[in-house]
Design a protein around this motif. Sequence first.
Motif, mmCIF file in Angstrom:
data_model
loop_
_atom_site.group_PDB
_atom_site.id
_atom_site.type_symbol
_atom_site.label_atom_id
_atom_site.label_comp_id
_atom_site.label_asym_id
_atom_site.label_seq_id
_atom_site.Cartn_x
_atom_site.Cartn_y
_atom_site.Cartn_z
ATOM 1 N N UNK A 71 -8.188 2.331 -0.245
ATOM 2 C CA UNK A 71 -6.905 1.654 -0.038
ATOM 3 C C UNK A 71 -6.273 1.447 -1.410
ATOM 4 N N UNK A 72 -5.077 1.989 -1.574
ATOM 5 C CA UNK A 72 -4.376 1.904 -2.854
ATOM 6 C C UNK A 72 -3.175 0.990 -2.687
ATOM 7 N N UNK A 73 -3.106 -0.029 -3.529
ATOM 8 C CA UNK A 73 -2.022 -1.002 -3.487
ATOM 9 C C UNK A 73 -1.244 -0.922 -4.787
ATOM 10 N N UNK A 74 0.071 -1.086 -4.688
ATOM 11 C CA UNK A 74 0.955 -1.056 -5.854
ATOM 12 C C UNK A 74 1.744 -2.359 -5.931
ATOM 13 N N UNK A 103 -3.924 -0.524 -7.773
ATOM 14 C CA UNK A 103 -5.276 -1.020 -7.521
ATOM 15 C C UNK A 103 -5.884 -0.197 -6.390
ATOM 16 N N UNK A 104 -7.059 0.355 -6.664
ATOM 17 C CA UNK A 104 -7.768 1.159 -5.668
ATOM 18 C C UNK A 104 -8.974 0.369 -5.183
ATOM 19 N N UNK A 107 0.852 -1.173 0.000
ATOM 20 C CA UNK A 107 0.000 0.000 0.000
ATOM 21 C C UNK A 107 0.893 1.230 0.000
ATOM 22 N N UNK A 108 0.308 2.364 -0.357
ATOM 23 C CA UNK A 108 1.086 3.595 -0.490
ATOM 24 C C UNK A 108 1.921 3.884 0.761
ATOM 25 N N UNK A 109 1.307 3.852 1.928
ATOM 26 C CA UNK A 109 2.027 4.202 3.155
ATOM 27 C C UNK A 109 3.056 3.147 3.533
ATOM 28 N N UNK A 110 2.789 1.887 3.218
ATOM 29 C CA UNK A 110 3.796 0.844 3.449
ATOM 30 C C UNK A 110 5.009 1.087 2.559
ATOM 31 N N UNK A 111 4.737 1.462 1.330
ATOM 32 C CA UNK A 111 5.817 1.753 0.381
ATOM 33 C C UNK A 111 6.599 2.980 0.850
ATOM 34 N N UNK A 112 5.888 4.012 1.274
ATOM 35 C CA UNK A 112 6.557 5.220 1.780
ATOM 36 C C UNK A 112 7.442 4.893 2.982
ATOM 37 N N UNK A 113 6.927 4.064 3.882
ATOM 38 C CA UNK A 113 7.698 3.701 5.074
ATOM 39 C C UNK A 113 8.900 2.816 4.738
#
Length: 136
Positions: free
Chosen positions: A90-93, A82-83, A50-56
Amino acid sequence: MREGAQVTQAEAGNRYEVLHTDCPARDVVDHVTSRWGIWVLISLRSNDLRFYELRDSIQGVSEKMLAQTLRALVQDGLVWRKVEPTAPPQVTYGLTEFGQDVGKPLTDLFDRITQRLPPRGTSATERLSATDQVKL
């Protein structure tokens, strides 16, 4: 080749002319090798995030720069997005097949570099092997 025109795939035998400024492959290379692009591809190599997991997972990247980098990599077809229609969404990449293919040599490069580095805390002089010191 026509003056000032980009060679098409058909004209070049299914190859792009990456050194030409108008080459679309050059933009993809720029996105992959950008300051944050390589880290996004490496972070997504084994898991969808997810966006925040990736950011972290990428220390030092701002939300703005991560969003811009992801937008470019999605547009290039290297990353999928994917939204999920929840509140908040929740946005997943994750990596596309193309992204996995491009990311493999980057992962190999990353692994080679980290395997060759001396243990943390080693001074710059100690990092040089005996052969490297002789070359100096």
